[in-house]
Design an enzyme around this catalytic site. Structure first.
Site, PDB file in Angstrom:
ATOM      1  N   ASP A 265       4.589 -10.575  -9.668  1.00 11.72           N
ATOM      2  CA  ASP A 265       5.165  -9.275  -9.334  1.00 11.72           C
ATOM      3  C   ASP A 265       3.998  -8.345  -9.013  1.00 11.72           C
ATOM      4  O   ASP A 265       2.848  -8.783  -8.992  1.00 11.72           O
ATOM      5  CB  ASP A 265       6.011  -8.707 -10.496  1.00 11.72           C
ATOM      6  CG  ASP A 265       7.118  -7.780  -9.981  1.00 11.72           C
ATOM      7  OD1 ASP A 265       6.855  -6.998  -9.050  1.00 11.72           O
ATOM      8  OD2 ASP A 265       8.245  -7.845 -10.500  1.00 11.72           O
TER       9      ASP A 265
ATOM     10  N   SER B 129      -1.020 -10.540  13.056  1.00 10.77           N
ATOM     11  CA  SER B 129      -2.129 -11.426  12.731  1.00 10.77           C
ATOM     12  C   SER B 129      -1.679 -12.602  11.869  1.00 10.77           C
ATOM     13  O   SER B 129      -2.444 -13.554  11.674  1.00 10.77           O
ATOM     14  CB  SER B 129      -3.235 -10.652  12.003  1.00 10.77           C
ATOM     15  OG  SER B 129      -3.663  -9.588  12.800  1.00 10.77           O
TER      16      SER B 129
ATOM     17  N   TYR C 220      -2.306   5.356  11.738  1.00  8.80           N
ATOM     18  CA  TYR C 220      -2.819   4.037  11.351  1.00  8.80           C
ATOM     19  C   TYR C 220      -2.036   3.478  10.175  1.00  8.80           C
ATOM     20  O   TYR C 220      -1.913   2.266  10.022  1.00  8.80           O
ATOM     21  CB  TYR C 220      -4.319   4.105  11.090  1.00  8.80           C
ATOM     22  CG  TYR C 220      -5.028   4.534  12.345  1.00  8.80           C
ATOM     23  CD1 TYR C 220      -5.046   3.684  13.452  1.00  8.80           C
ATOM     24  CD2 TYR C 220      -5.574   5.795  12.496  1.00  8.80           C
ATOM     25  CE1 TYR C 220      -5.608   4.065  14.645  1.00  8.80           C
ATOM     26  CE2 TYR C 220      -6.143   6.197  13.688  1.00  8.80           C
ATOM     27  CZ  TYR C 220      -6.160   5.327  14.761  1.00  8.80           C
ATOM     28  OH  TYR C 220      -6.691   5.726  15.953  1.00  8.80           O
TER      29      TYR C 220
ATOM     30  N   HIS D 264      -3.206  12.117  11.448  1.00  8.49           N
ATOM     31  CA  HIS D 264      -3.807  11.052  12.226  1.00  8.49           C
ATOM     32  C   HIS D 264      -3.958   9.759  11.450  1.00  8.49           C
ATOM     33  O   HIS D 264      -3.553   8.701  11.940  1.00  8.49           O
ATOM     34  CB  HIS D 264      -5.094  11.427  12.946  1.00  8.49           C
ATOM     35  CG  HIS D 264      -5.317  10.399  14.007  1.00  8.49           C
ATOM     36  ND1 HIS D 264      -4.582  10.372  15.170  1.00  8.49           N
ATOM     37  CD2 HIS D 264      -6.043   9.266  14.020  1.00  8.49           C
ATOM     38  CE1 HIS D 264      -4.867   9.296  15.855  1.00  8.49           C
ATOM     39  NE2 HIS D 264      -5.748   8.600  15.191  1.00  8.49           N
TER      40      HIS D 264
ATOM     41  N   HIS E  15      14.520  13.280  14.537  1.00  3.13           N
ATOM     42  CA  HIS E  15      14.177  11.979  15.122  1.00  3.13           C
ATOM     43  C   HIS E  15      12.747  11.606  14.735  1.00  3.13           C
ATOM     44  O   HIS E  15      12.489  10.504  14.259  1.00  3.13           O
ATOM     45  CB  HIS E  15      14.338  12.010  16.639  1.00  3.13           C
ATOM     46  CG  HIS E  15      13.776  10.796  17.321  1.00  3.13           C
ATOM     47  ND1 HIS E  15      14.333   9.545  17.173  1.00  3.13           N
ATOM     48  CD2 HIS E  15      12.694  10.630  18.123  1.00  3.13           C
ATOM     49  CE1 HIS E  15      13.617   8.665  17.872  1.00  3.13           C
ATOM     50  NE2 HIS E  15      12.619   9.304  18.451  1.00  3.13           N
TER      51      HIS E  15
ATOM     52  N   THR F  85     -10.167  -1.302  17.886  1.00  4.60           N
ATOM     53  CA  THR F  85      -8.797  -1.626  18.291  1.00  4.60           C
ATOM     54  C   THR F  85      -8.813  -2.660  19.407  1.00  4.60           C
ATOM     55  O   THR F  85      -8.061  -3.645  19.386  1.00  4.60           O
ATOM     56  CB  THR F  85      -8.076  -0.348  18.759  1.00  4.60           C
ATOM     57  OG1 THR F  85      -8.363   0.694  17.822  1.00  4.60           O
ATOM     58  CG2 THR F  85      -6.598  -0.549  18.837  1.00  4.60           C
TER      59      THR F  85
ATOM     60  N   HIS G 150      -8.156  15.641  17.634  1.00  9.80           N
ATOM     61  CA  HIS G 150      -7.757  15.316  19.009  1.00  9.80           C
ATOM     62  C   HIS G 150      -6.270  15.632  19.227  1.00  9.80           C
ATOM     63  O   HIS G 150      -5.793  15.587  20.351  1.00  9.80           O
ATOM     64  CB  HIS G 150      -8.113  13.872  19.400  1.00  9.80           C
ATOM     65  CG  HIS G 150      -7.326  12.803  18.717  1.00  9.80           C
ATOM     66  ND1 HIS G 150      -7.818  11.542  18.510  1.00  9.80           N
ATOM     67  CD2 HIS G 150      -6.084  12.792  18.202  1.00  9.80           C
ATOM     68  CE1 HIS G 150      -6.896  10.806  17.905  1.00  9.80           C
ATOM     69  NE2 HIS G 150      -5.848  11.541  17.706  1.00  9.80           N
ATOM     70  N   HIS G 151      -5.568  15.958  18.158  1.00  8.64           N
ATOM     71  CA  HIS G 151      -4.212  16.480  18.326  1.00  8.64           C
ATOM     72  C   HIS G 151      -4.235  17.977  18.623  1.00  8.64           C
ATOM     73  O   HIS G 151      -3.192  18.588  18.792  1.00  8.64           O
ATOM     74  CB  HIS G 151      -3.384  16.246  17.063  1.00  8.64           C
ATOM     75  CG  HIS G 151      -3.200  14.794  16.744  1.00  8.64           C
ATOM     76  ND1 HIS G 151      -2.126  14.074  17.179  1.00  8.64           N
ATOM     77  CD2 HIS G 151      -3.978  13.928  16.058  1.00  8.64           C
ATOM     78  CE1 HIS G 151      -2.234  12.823  16.758  1.00  8.64           C
ATOM     79  NE2 HIS G 151      -3.352  12.707  16.085  1.00  8.64           N
TER      80      HIS G 151
ATOM     81  N   SER H  14       6.377   9.365  -3.523  1.00  5.97           N
ATOM     82  CA  SER H  14       6.725   7.961  -3.419  1.00  5.97           C
ATOM     83  C   SER H  14       5.587   7.162  -2.786  1.00  5.97           C
ATOM     84  O   SER H  14       5.190   6.105  -3.290  1.00  5.97           O
ATOM     85  CB  SER H  14       8.003   7.823  -2.594  1.00  5.97           C
ATOM     86  OG  SER H  14       8.158   6.512  -2.146  1.00  5.97           O
ATOM     87  N   SER H  15       5.033   7.696  -1.703  1.00  4.78           N
ATOM     88  CA  SER H  15       3.983   6.963  -0.982  1.00  4.78           C
ATOM     89  C   SER H  15       2.735   6.787  -1.820  1.00  4.78           C
ATOM     90  O   SER H  15       2.139   5.712  -1.849  1.00  4.78           O
ATOM     91  CB  SER H  15       3.607   7.707   0.300  1.00  4.78           C
ATOM     92  OG  SER H  15       4.673   7.676   1.193  1.00  4.78           O
TER      93      SER H  15
ATOM     94  N   ARG I 246       7.197  18.476  26.763  1.00 10.47           N
ATOM     95  CA  ARG I 246       8.062  17.834  25.774  1.00 10.47           C
ATOM     96  C   ARG I 246       8.821  18.906  24.984  1.00 10.47           C
ATOM     97  O   ARG I 246       8.567  20.097  25.156  1.00 10.47           O
ATOM     98  CB  ARG I 246       7.242  16.950  24.843  1.00 10.47           C
ATOM     99  CG  ARG I 246       6.284  17.716  23.969  1.00 10.47           C
ATOM    100  CD  ARG I 246       5.275  16.816  23.292  1.00 10.47           C
ATOM    101  NE  ARG I 246       5.858  16.025  22.208  1.00 10.47           N
ATOM    102  CZ  ARG I 246       5.147  15.487  21.216  1.00 10.47           C
ATOM    103  NH1 ARG I 246       3.835  15.650  21.179  1.00 10.47           N
ATOM    104  NH2 ARG I 246       5.717  14.778  20.283  1.00 10.47           N
TER     105      ARG I 246
ATOM    106  N   GLU J 277      -2.034   8.881   9.360  1.00 11.66           N
ATOM    107  CA  GLU J 277      -0.639   8.429   9.338  1.00 11.66           C
ATOM    108  C   GLU J 277      -0.346   7.476  10.497  1.00 11.66           C
ATOM    109  O   GLU J 277       0.389   6.498  10.348  1.00 11.66           O
ATOM    110  CB  GLU J 277       0.283   9.655   9.395  1.00 11.66           C
ATOM    111  CG  GLU J 277       1.749   9.352   9.566  1.00 11.66           C
ATOM    112  CD  GLU J 277       2.394   8.711   8.347  1.00 11.66           C
ATOM    113  OE1 GLU J 277       1.841   8.853   7.242  1.00 11.66           O
ATOM    114  OE2 GLU J 277       3.442   8.062   8.510  1.00 11.66           O
TER     115      GLU J 277
ATOM    116  N   LYS K 165      -9.622  -6.118  18.200  1.00 16.86           N
ATOM    117  CA  LYS K 165      -8.473  -6.828  17.620  1.00 16.86           C
ATOM    118  C   LYS K 165      -7.668  -7.525  18.699  1.00 16.86           C
ATOM    119  O   LYS K 165      -7.254  -8.680  18.551  1.00 16.86           O
ATOM    120  CB  LYS K 165      -7.566  -5.847  16.875  1.00 16.86           C
ATOM    121  CG  LYS K 165      -8.096  -5.452  15.529  1.00 16.86           C
ATOM    122  CD  LYS K 165      -6.958  -4.981  14.642  1.00 16.86           C
ATOM    123  CE  LYS K 165      -7.460  -4.854  13.223  1.00 16.86           C
ATOM    124  NZ  LYS K 165      -6.438  -4.938  12.227  1.00 16.86           N
TER     125      LYS K 165
ATOM    126  N   TRP L 260       8.803  17.809  13.923  1.00 12.96           N
ATOM    127  CA  TRP L 260       8.355  16.983  12.782  1.00 12.96           C
ATOM    128  C   TRP L 260       6.997  17.438  12.289  1.00 12.96           C
ATOM    129  O   TRP L 260       6.609  17.151  11.171  1.00 12.96           O
ATOM    130  CB  TRP L 260       8.326  15.494  13.173  1.00 12.96           C
ATOM    131  CG  TRP L 260       7.037  15.049  13.809  1.00 12.96           C
ATOM    132  CD1 TRP L 260       6.688  15.163  15.109  1.00 12.96           C
ATOM    133  CD2 TRP L 260       5.919  14.423  13.145  1.00 12.96           C
ATOM    134  NE1 TRP L 260       5.436  14.655  15.320  1.00 12.96           N
ATOM    135  CE2 TRP L 260       4.928  14.196  14.130  1.00 12.96           C
ATOM    136  CE3 TRP L 260       5.658  14.037  11.834  1.00 12.96           C
ATOM    137  CZ2 TRP L 260       3.706  13.608  13.828  1.00 12.96           C
ATOM    138  CZ3 TRP L 260       4.423  13.448  11.543  1.00 12.96           C
ATOM    139  CH2 TRP L 260       3.458  13.245  12.542  1.00 12.96           C
TER     140      TRP L 260
END
Lengths: 436, 662
Positions: free
Chosen positions: B121, B302, B291, B287, B92, B362, B336-337, B203-204, B484, B289, B365, B173
């Site tokens: 293109d 926006s 963002y 992290h 998931h 943040t 912080h993780h 790919s990324s 969890r 990731e 915004k 994950w």
């Protein structure tokens, strides 16, 4: 037609439904954070400091939410196009922003964060280690994670064991499993270790979690202000039975703790076989039967069953500390001890002073005095222990507790070398329950 | 030909031009059918393919979530085994992050960036096709365990034993070492996971480099960086984040692969390895990731809020600068993780403060979005509802994020349901609401039809209510001590009622998603015809037909202001002069130049698939064939050259293709 009318009024109805739902939330028990692992019902200074900090963040963000959410709601309401004509009207003035507003909100956000940052820094250092002035009274424990149970060592204590050859008492380290007994009112310094993967030591009412990392010497401290019984659980995913890797912490007054230590340091108890002892059957009938449907369908009932255990587990724990002679059948216990060796249980479990010497499974020297078995999953009762020994894979699928014996590699089709009959299990349970 | 343009893009039928000679086999020119889609280099078709695959995986990931919630509906439930439960939550997370939200964002990068910057293109069209097919290869590698697992289950039922003995990974994950060690997960499911992610990383990175070059080099005349639409800005920031963050996980995955295949000791505890190293490498990627997932949705919002407020974005430079700042600080907060891993007081304090700092841009915004609404004339359509929902939900997710930033408080929240509530507010309430807004907003542009607004609004309310009923109670579950990744829980913990509520909410959320996508499908066939500019848009994509022609712009626009199309609408004469001048200049050097299609990106990606599968399953010959195919595809791709043809437009805008000259 009715349907379309309903459909048209949907947004306003949705809002109304939402408002009703919001009002109903408290009645659903959302605010009752009073479970045995509540982080709100704290019982020690470390968890208290963590809760206090949480409350600071809660109030700051709540005020922010009311201000920002209020502005957002007001803007959405005030400036919405009310009619189709509104939607088609000429666009409003094409303004681009306001530097003073930007500067203002940036400074305001920073100030809000400072309100949180200062107590955060204080709490980081407070929760990191036992305060310097109390180092002297700190009690040391080493907790080690295994897939899927906890071992607790008492490095400051020395227990006794029986030398199998000389039959003399010798010194041995003191360790126990899945139920950590600590002195109340004293800081406890816990060394965190693991033998396999990462686990995490979490007793929510006493302290936030710290991980047990392989090849790292982690530590934490906590303190239980008053004697009590606390639920804990592994908090880092550690494989198949992560959710069933639970434990308990029992905090005792200074005198009770000393008494408990005296008993724990003794080698495993032996029950003298008396010829005239009444052959009482084990008191199975008092205990409710397994409430979990053995076909594997959901039951929604408590696993850890009896009333006293559910409502006053501390009393249940205390009641188990002394043996009840009337419930013990020495002959059966002796048979259980023999089977514990014959069926190779001794290969994984230590029973100090007797045959058990294995170290890969939980230490069982005084297992009869514990309130739970199977790493905090089941109540320690004769019935539950019988259930557990008979089919550990049902209670903890994938668990390493092994009762099937081994298969002869030269003849894999043959019966297993070891099997447990019903009578065997009865004797084993009697033996294990006698280990107070 | 002009008629074809108003039909949905998937239904166009064109007479293909004569096949061109190529290396080994003819270079494809057909624009439709299977070959047309497999060999396409058109950024719009690639975008649609990205979106189609991503939505499929989004639905699969949703089913996995419903399986998780069903298991937790009552205490001590035995609906599924812990092993299967672990596979569900592992996949998931992996699916939603890597196979749903990221590729959906990539779909919008593809669809919108060239249109918003006035280009025909992307900079490297064939590389773009390669990114797409490599993504599909990685997705197959990650999900093949479901298929083999199902076949095994059937075989076992019918008494045939295990045919493959391959199931989905069950390591989370995050794949924390040493669970990924061969001792603890000996099966090859973990190898499929590492190889699958590695392939997706290729790919990324390839796609991001392509978008960076495109945005920097292919902007229309006059489109300075500070006139760039905010979505394109956020895509640029995201692309840089990907290029810088992906190598961290690529290295970490290589180390796991080496540990598992070649007996090295990066994380292998028995050999002195350090599992904590994996966590640092993983979160140095993981992290940013976050963002990578959320910045593009901030971009959609926006664009959508100004359009439906009918006024420009409030504080454009501040919004852009905030986005860049978030991207920058996003690299300094990874630990912080890891607040509970024993970082020590000083490191904990540093990461705590850095994490709080990221709340400032943040928050800014959010204020600017409110400023955009202020004094506007808010037209409440489906995309606007999702965009407003985004602000509310993201705000709540942000606030619980601040709570985690306070490290000692996080010690209680970490790995509890409180965290699950937090990041689903950010990733569903934030990223997914943004994507759902974007799909309904830009659907008319690419398929020429409007989304049914009433059903769209119904789906919004179902999703909004379902989402909040599912995830808001999880805050309380977490504070009440529920960890969890927990297969089940006992009934005396005080978690029963809320878990039941969460599960019911999840079913409602699932229903909302079903209604939403059913509406999309219905609208694709039956929706009202959309004109070029159905929303009174502000950026250049609304200046061209819906769906856009292959060459996008008849004349490359000249940009005079932010919100370039809004400016054109109010300066018609100046625009006409610009168009005339551009067309004249372009026809003087042969007309509109378009890239040729190619088989080789697809072939090289096929090699990645075979290589990944072969390597993961320890089949060396298969792996070598895959590697050879990658080499073969890449070399012929290089030797084949970009090719290209010209399009000539007549006075009415009808196109004729000229394949004769490059």
């Amino acid at each position: 037609m009715r349907f379309t009318a309903l459909f048209r009024s949907f947004p306003s109805r949705a809002w109304r439904a939402l408002a009703v739902a919001a009002l109903a939330l408290p009645t659903l028990g959302l605010w009752q954070l009073d479970g045995p692992q509540s982080t709100f019902d704290v019982k020690g200074p470390v968890a208290q400091s963590q809760l206090n900090l949480f409350m600071v963040t809660f109030w700051v963000t709540l005020v922010l939410f009311i201000v920002v959410g209020g502005l957002l709601a007001y803007a959405t309401w005030k400036f919405r196009a009310k009619t189709e004509a509104d939607e088609r009207a000429a666009p409003p003035p094409q303004s681009h922003g306001n530097p003073m507003v930007e500067l203002g909100i940036t400074i305001a956000s920073i100030l809000c964060l400072v309100i949180i940052a200062v107590p955060t820094l204080k709490a980081i250092w407070f929760t990191d280690d036992v305060p310097a002035e109390r180092k002297g009274e700190a009690y040391e424990i080493t907790a080690t994670g295994y897939q899927w149970w906890f071992k607790f060592d008492y490095p400051g204590e020395t227990a006794k064991t029986l030398n199998p050859v000389s039959h003399k008492l010798e010194d041995a380290p003191l360790s126990t499993a899945n139920e950590l007994v600590i002195p109340a009112g004293r800081p406890v310094h816990i060394n965190l270790r693991t033998v396999d993967v990462i686990h995490s030591f979490w007793v929510p009412k006493l302290a936030g979690k710290v991980d047990m990392m392989p090849n790292r010497a982690n530590r934490m401290w906590l303190q239980a202000d008053e004697p009590g019984y606390f639920y804990g659980q592994c908090a880092q995913y550690c494989g198949e039975d992560h959710s069933l890797m639970r434990f308990r912490v029992i905090a005792l007054s200074a005198t009770d703790f000393a008494a408990w230590l005296v008993n724990q340091k003794l080698p495993a108890r032996t029950v003298a076989a008396m010829a005239d002892a009444p052959a009482n059957p084990l008191p199975n009938s008092k205990i409710e039967l397994a409430m979990l449907d053995l076909t594997g369908r959901p039951s929604g009932e408590a696993l850890s069953g009896s009333d006293i255990f559910n409502h006053d587990p501390f009393a249940a724990w205390q009641a188990r500390q002394a043996p009840v002679a009337a419930q013990e059948t020495p002959a059966l216990i002796a048979e259980g001890r023999r089977l514990f060796k014959e069926k190779t249980c001794i290969g994984c479990h230590t029973i100090r002073g007797q045959e058990g010497v294995g170290v890969t499974g939980p230490e069982l020297t005084h297992v009869g005095s514990r309130s739970t078995i199977a790493a905090g999953v089941l109540e320690n009762s004769s019935q539950r222990m019988r259930d557990w020994i008979t089919d550990p894979q049902h209670w903890k699928p994938g668990d390493k507790m092994f009762n099937g014996g081994y298969i002869d590699p030269t003849n894999p089709g043959a019966d297993r070398k070891i099997s447990l009959s019903d009578a065997n299990v009865t004797a084993l349970v009697a033996y294990l329950q006698s280990l107070k | 030909m002009a008629e074809a343009l108003v039909k949905p893009a998937l239904l166009t039928h064109e007479v293909p031009a004569a096949a061109k000679p190529g290396l080994l086999f003819p270079r494809p020119t057909t624009k439709t059918g299977l070959v047309g889609w497999l060999t396409t280099v058109d950024h719009k078709k690639i975008g649609i393919l990205y979106a189609a695959f991503a939505i499929c995986f989004f639905l699969i990931g949703g089913l996995e979530a419903l399986g998780i919630r069903t298991q937790l509906i009552v205490p001590n439930n035995h609906f599924i085994t812990p092993e299967f439960y672990d596979q569900l939550f592992t996949m998931h997370g992996t699916t939603m992050i890597f196979l749903a939200v990221m590729p959906l964002n990539a779909a919008f990068f593809n669809l919108l960036i060239p249109l918003q910057i006035g280009a025909r293109d992307v900079a490297f069209p064939r590389l773009n096709a390669f990114s797409l097919w490599v993504f599909v290869a990685g997705a197959i590698i990650l999900n093949i365990g479901w298929v083999t697992g199902a076949i095994d289950a059937i075989a076992a039922r019918t008494g045939h034993g295990l045919l493959f003995n391959i199931h989905e990974p069950d390591i989370g994950w995050f794949g924390y070492s040493p669970l990924t060690s061969k001792i603890f997960t000996p099966g090859i499911s973990t190898d499929l996971w590492t190889l699958g992610l590695q392939v997706l990383g290729v790919s990324s990175i390839v796609a991001s480099l392509n978008f960076i070059v495109t945005i920097i080099n292919l902007r229309a005349p006059g489109l300075t960086m500070m006139r760039l639409p905010v979505f394109t800005w956020m895509s640029l920031v995201t692309s840089f984040l990907l290029v810088l963050a992906m190598p961290a996980i690529a290295i970490a995955l290589v180390e796991v692969i080496f540990d598992r295949h070649f007996g090295t000791h990066f994380f292998e505890v028995s050999g002195g390895g350090q599992p904590i190293l994996w966590q640092h490498l993983f979160w140095v990627f993981g992290h940013p990731e976050v963002y990578i997932l959320i910045l593009p949705p901030m971009g959609y919002v926006s664009e959508i809020l100004p359009t439906f407020s009918r006024k420009p974005l409030f504080g454009y430079p501040v919004v852009v600068f905030s986005g860049v700042t978030i991207g920058f600080i996003g690299f300094g907060v990874w630990s912080h993780h890891m607040f509970t891993t024993g970082l020590g007081a000083v490191a904990t304090a540093a990461f705590s403060l850095a994490t709080m700092a990221i709340a400032v841009p943040t928050g800014v915004k959010i204020f600017n979005w409110i400023g955009t609404l202020w004094g506007g004339r808010l037209v409440m359509r489906t995309p606007m509802l999702f965009a407003l929902g985004f602000i509310w939900m993201f705000m709540i997710g942000g606030f619980s994020g601040i709570m985690h930033a306070a490290a000692p408080a996080d010690a209680e929240q970490h790995d509890s349901y409180f965290v699950i509530a937090h990041f689903h507010y950010v990733l569903i309430g934030g990223a997914t609401f943004g994507l759902l807004a974007a799909i309904t907003f830009w659907f008319p542009k690419f398929f020429g039809r409007m989304i049914n607004d009433k059903i769209g609004k119904l789906s919004f309310w179902l999703i909004f209510i379902g989402f909040n009923v599912t995830f808001f109670p999880m805050h309380f579950l977490g504070l009440n001590g529920m960890p969890r990744r927990t297969w089940t829980y006992d009934s005396n913990m005080g978690w029963n009622d809320l878990n039941l509520l969460c599960t019911l909410g999840a079913y409602l959320l699932g229903l909302g998603i079903l209604v939403y996508f059913a509406n999309i499908v219905w609208s694709y066939f039956n929706g009202e015809k959309a004109g070029n500019d159905p929303w009174d848009g502000r950026t250049l994509e609304w200046s061209i037909p819906s769906p856009p022609p292959e060459h996008n712009f008849a004349a490359i626009p000249v940009v005079h202001d932010r919100d370039a199309w809004w400016y054109e609408k109010t300066h018609r004469e100046e625009t006409a002069r610009d168009v005339a001048a551009t067309i004249k200049a372009e026809s003087s050097h042969g007309g509109i130049h378009m890239p040729d299609q190619s088989w080789f990106p697809f072939i090289a990606a096929l090699g990645m698939l075979l290589g990944g599968l072969g390597f993961a399953t320890y089949h060396l010959p298969v792996a070598l064939v895959g590697l050879a195919l990658v080499m073969f595809g890449s070399y012929l791709w290089a030797l084949e050259g970009p090719g290209g043809y010209h399009i000539h437009l007549d006075k009415d805008g009808n196109a004729t293709e000229d394949h004769g000259s490059h």
